[in-house]
Design a protein around this motif. Structure first.
Motif, mmCIF file in Angstrom:
data_model
loop_
_atom_site.group_PDB
_atom_site.id
_atom_site.type_symbol
_atom_site.label_atom_id
_atom_site.label_comp_id
_atom_site.label_asym_id
_atom_site.label_seq_id
_atom_site.Cartn_x
_atom_site.Cartn_y
_atom_site.Cartn_z
ATOM 1 N N ALA A 257 46.632 16.894 103.687
ATOM 2 C CA ALA A 257 47.049 15.612 104.273
ATOM 3 C C ALA A 257 46.555 15.404 105.703
ATOM 4 O O ALA A 257 46.234 14.291 106.093
ATOM 5 N N ASP A 258 46.470 16.473 106.484
ATOM 6 C CA ASP A 258 46.099 16.281 107.894
ATOM 7 C C ASP A 258 44.639 16.620 108.174
ATOM 8 O O ASP A 258 44.226 16.703 109.328
ATOM 9 N N LYS A 259 43.863 16.832 107.134
ATOM 10 C CA LYS A 259 42.504 17.334 107.365
ATOM 11 C C LYS A 259 41.452 16.241 107.468
ATOM 12 O O LYS A 259 40.297 16.532 107.787
ATOM 13 N N GLY A 260 41.822 15.008 107.148
ATOM 14 C CA GLY A 260 40.837 13.921 107.263
ATOM 15 C C GLY A 260 39.766 13.946 106.197
ATOM 16 O O GLY A 260 38.706 13.333 106.363
ATOM 17 N N ILE A 261 40.024 14.651 105.104
ATOM 18 C CA ILE A 261 38.968 14.795 104.081
ATOM 19 C C ILE A 261 39.356 14.188 102.736
ATOM 20 O O ILE A 261 38.694 14.438 101.721
ATOM 21 N N ALA A 262 40.431 13.386 102.721
ATOM 22 C CA ALA A 262 40.810 12.756 101.445
ATOM 23 C C ALA A 262 39.685 11.826 101.001
ATOM 24 O O ALA A 262 39.148 11.049 101.797
ATOM 25 N N ASN A 263 39.336 11.888 99.737
ATOM 26 C CA ASN A 263 38.301 10.989 99.217
ATOM 27 C C ASN A 263 38.926 9.613 98.960
ATOM 28 O O ASN A 263 39.814 9.485 98.120
ATOM 29 N N PRO A 264 38.468 8.592 99.665
ATOM 30 C CA PRO A 264 39.076 7.260 99.492
ATOM 31 C C PRO A 264 38.489 6.477 98.317
ATOM 32 O O PRO A 264 38.875 5.331 98.096
ATOM 33 N N MET A 265 37.557 7.084 97.567
ATOM 34 C CA MET A 265 36.884 6.346 96.488
ATOM 35 C C MET A 265 37.889 5.835 95.456
ATOM 36 O O MET A 265 37.776 4.707 94.967
ATOM 37 N N ALA A 266 38.864 6.678 95.093
ATOM 38 C CA ALA A 266 39.855 6.252 94.091
ATOM 39 C C ALA A 266 40.651 5.056 94.606
ATOM 40 O O ALA A 266 40.988 4.136 93.849
ATOM 41 N N ALA A 267 40.919 5.061 95.899
ATOM 42 C CA ALA A 267 41.642 3.922 96.496
ATOM 43 C C ALA A 267 40.750 2.682 96.513
ATOM 44 O O ALA A 267 41.215 1.564 96.250
ATOM 45 N N PHE A 268 39.454 2.862 96.801
ATOM 46 C CA PHE A 268 38.531 1.705 96.802
ATOM 47 C C PHE A 268 38.458 1.102 95.398
ATOM 48 O O PHE A 268 38.503 -0.114 95.216
ATOM 49 N N TRP A 269 38.324 1.991 94.425
ATOM 50 C CA TRP A 269 38.197 1.542 93.030
ATOM 51 C C TRP A 269 39.483 0.809 92.612
ATOM 52 O O TRP A 269 39.435 -0.259 91.981
ATOM 53 N N SER A 270 40.629 1.356 93.013
ATOM 54 C CA SER A 270 41.914 0.703 92.689
ATOM 55 C C SER A 270 41.994 -0.667 93.363
ATOM 56 O O SER A 270 42.507 -1.637 92.781
ATOM 57 N N ALA A 271 41.485 -0.749 94.590
ATOM 58 C CA ALA A 271 41.490 -2.033 95.301
ATOM 59 C C ALA A 271 40.584 -3.035 94.590
ATOM 60 O O ALA A 271 40.909 -4.228 94.487
ATOM 61 N N ALA A 272 39.460 -2.550 94.064
ATOM 62 C CA ALA A 272 38.566 -3.443 93.313
ATOM 63 C C ALA A 272 39.279 -3.942 92.054
ATOM 64 O O ALA A 272 39.172 -5.127 91.695
ATOM 65 N N MET A 273 40.016 -3.067 91.407
ATOM 66 C CA MET A 273 40.778 -3.488 90.219
ATOM 67 C C MET A 273 41.819 -4.544 90.608
ATOM 68 O O MET A 273 42.085 -5.493 89.875
ATOM 69 N N MET A 274 42.400 -4.374 91.788
ATOM 70 C CA MET A 274 43.389 -5.350 92.266
ATOM 71 C C MET A 274 42.741 -6.715 92.475
ATOM 72 O O MET A 274 43.273 -7.744 92.035
ATOM 73 N N LEU A 275 41.589 -6.724 93.127
ATOM 74 C CA LEU A 275 40.927 -8.010 93.388
ATOM 75 C C LEU A 275 40.520 -8.677 92.081
ATOM 76 O O LEU A 275 40.666 -9.895 91.921
ATOM 77 N N ASP A 276 40.050 -7.876 91.139
ATOM 78 C CA ASP A 276 39.715 -8.411 89.821
ATOM 79 C C ASP A 276 40.934 -9.069 89.187
ATOM 80 O O ASP A 276 40.858 -10.183 88.667
ATOM 81 N N HIS A 277 42.041 -8.366 89.247
ATOM 82 C CA HIS A 277 43.284 -8.890 88.656
ATOM 83 C C HIS A 277 43.690 -10.197 89.333
ATOM 84 O O HIS A 277 44.246 -11.094 88.695
ATOM 85 N N LEU A 278 43.389 -10.299 90.617
ATOM 86 C CA LEU A 278 43.777 -11.500 91.371
ATOM 87 C C LEU A 278 42.745 -12.623 91.218
ATOM 88 O O LEU A 278 42.862 -13.661 91.868
ATOM 89 N N GLY A 279 41.739 -12.395 90.406
ATOM 90 C CA GLY A 279 40.733 -13.437 90.188
ATOM 91 C C GLY A 279 39.640 -13.428 91.230
ATOM 92 O O GLY A 279 38.810 -14.337 91.262
ATOM 93 N N GLN A 280 39.621 -12.405 92.094
ATOM 94 C CA GLN A 280 38.568 -12.319 93.112
ATOM 95 C C GLN A 280 37.512 -11.328 92.627
ATOM 96 O O GLN A 280 37.330 -10.242 93.185
ATOM 97 N N SER A 281 36.815 -11.743 91.573
ATOM 98 C CA SER A 281 35.924 -10.781 90.920
ATOM 99 C C SER A 281 34.654 -10.514 91.729
ATOM 100 O O SER A 281 34.062 -9.445 91.610
ATOM 101 N N GLU A 282 34.255 -11.473 92.576
ATOM 102 C CA GLU A 282 33.028 -11.214 93.345
ATOM 103 C C GLU A 282 33.218 -10.134 94.408
ATOM 104 O O GLU A 282 32.446 -9.179 94.452
ATOM 105 N N PRO A 283 34.249 -10.265 95.253
ATOM 106 C CA PRO A 283 34.475 -9.145 96.185
ATOM 107 C C PRO A 283 34.729 -7.828 95.460
ATOM 108 O O PRO A 283 34.291 -6.763 95.923
ATOM 109 N N ALA A 284 35.394 -7.887 94.315
ATOM 110 C CA ALA A 284 35.656 -6.663 93.550
ATOM 111 C C ALA A 284 34.330 -6.019 93.143
ATOM 112 O O ALA A 284 34.125 -4.809 93.316
ATOM 113 N N ALA A 285 33.416 -6.844 92.632
ATOM 114 C CA ALA A 285 32.119 -6.314 92.198
ATOM 115 C C ALA A 285 31.335 -5.778 93.392
ATOM 116 O O ALA A 285 30.619 -4.770 93.286
#
Ligand code: IPM
Ligand code: MN
Length: 343
Positions: free
Chosen positions: A280-308
């Motif tokens: 948790a304190d090492k600064g090495i968490a991979n944020p890719m899963a969070a980015f991908w989840s955020a893209a899924m969120m934007l898709d769900h919200l109808g914002q498919s271009e920013p998601a893509a």
């Protein structure tokens, strides 16, 4: 597109930095969202005695979506308290019955398998089954102690998750694997199989396979390319999607969407990895899963271009090797690389 309102619950451990990173990426993607952050977490629990306020669910209901980092810090708050005080009640209260978890290798990511062409969409039942919460303990602390944890499978619950999975299959390669353990669990899982057969008759274009959970674990390792949409109960889906995370290169890539398909309440998006107190304190968490989840969120919200755009930027970064070796690149370095590709 008008501004959509996102409730942010960074939560515990690496949930905090990956949520921050994800929101930088969302902002750079051109999405039109505004966020409000809620400090609900194990720290919050230690201060207030609850994971979220009594009106927490009602507060969240006013948002278009929820983005959650991670919940849990077992050394300080038992997981059974923190998860049942925040993550699990949100899934249930907002009828987020479909938990969608994609498993495929991003370019440049070397998974542990020789087979690499897989593209699996796991659909996990998310509100009942083995996570119903029904049960109890009696004669606690004595030799006569009994603990009961009852799985609940309702016709409504099983039918809607299967229908959702069939609909997903229709938008993809029209192949559905339904996962049970109906050779041993002769009530709930036989019921699930029967419902699968009933719906299969409504979707003649979908090729349906029935698998037992144990055999599915082997198949996901030995022959993942043979799978498209996989649907399973809450606990089986939980286990299968950690296996899915492993074959896609690790939990650092595993995204998820807790969807309310009727849109009668907000859906929630979260990386699968959890709070990972060890790093948790090492600064090495991979944020890719969070980015991908955020893209899924934007898709769900109808914002498919920013998601893509987010997905394309992530893939451009991984193709250059960024974030592809666990623990090597910092959260900031990975985020900057993805931001760089977003331009
Ligand atoms: C997940 C997690 C949760 C779950 C835990 C933290 C309760 O493992 O989202 O996969 O089992 O649903
Ligand atoms: Mn899990």
């Amino acid at each position: 597109m008008s501004m959509q309102r996102i409730a942010l619950i960074p939560g515990d451990g690496i949930g905090v930095p990956v949520t921050q990173a994800a929101m930088r990426v969302v902002a750079a993607s051109g999405a039109s969202v505004e966020t409000q952050t809620f400090p609900w977490s194990c720290d919050y629990y230690l201060e207030h005695g609850h994971m979220m306020p009594a009106d927490g669910i009602e507060t969240l209901r006013g948002f278009d979506a929820i983005f959650l980092g991670a919940v849990g810090w077992p050394a300080r708050v038992p997981d059974s308290v923190s998860l049942h005080g925040l993550l699990l009640p949100i899934r249930k209260a907002f009828v987020q019955y479909a938990n969608i978890r994609p498993h495929r290798l991003l370019p440049g990511v070397e998974g542990p398998l020789r087979k690499t062409g897989f593209d699996i969409l796991c659909i996990r039942e998310n509100t009942e089954g083995e996570y119903s919460g029904a049960g109890g303990r009696v004669h606690q602390g004595t030799d006569d102690e009994v603990a009961v944890e009852t799985s609940i499978f309702t016709r409504t619950g099983v039918e809607r998750i299967l229908r959702f999975a069939f609909e997903q299959a229709m938008t993809r390669r029209r192949k559905l694997a339904s996962v049970t353990k109906s050779n041993a669990q002769r009530h709930s899982m036989v019921f699930w199989d029967e419902m699968t057969d009933r719906l299969a008759a409504e979707y003649p274009e979908v090729e349906v396979g029935r698998y037992h959970i144990d055999a599915m674990c082997a198949r996901m390792v030995m022959d993942p390319d043979s799978l498209d949409v996989v649907v399973a109960s809450n606990l089986f889906g939980d286990i299968l999607t950690d296996l899915g995370a492993a074959i896609q290169g690790g939990l650092g890539f595993a995204a998820s969407a807790n969807i309310n398909p009727d849109r009668s309440a907000p859906s929630m998006f979260e990386p699968v990895h959890g709070s990972a107190p060890d790093i948790a304190d090492k600064g090495i968490a991979n944020p890719m899963a969070a980015f991908w989840s955020a893209a899924m969120m934007l898709d769900h919200l109808g914002q498919s271009e920013p998601a893509a755009r987010i997905m394309a930027a992530m893939e451009a970064a991984t193709a250059q090797g960024i974030g592809t070796v666990p623990g090597r690149d910092t959260t900031d370095a990975i985020t900057d690389a993805v931001l760089g590709h977003l331009g």
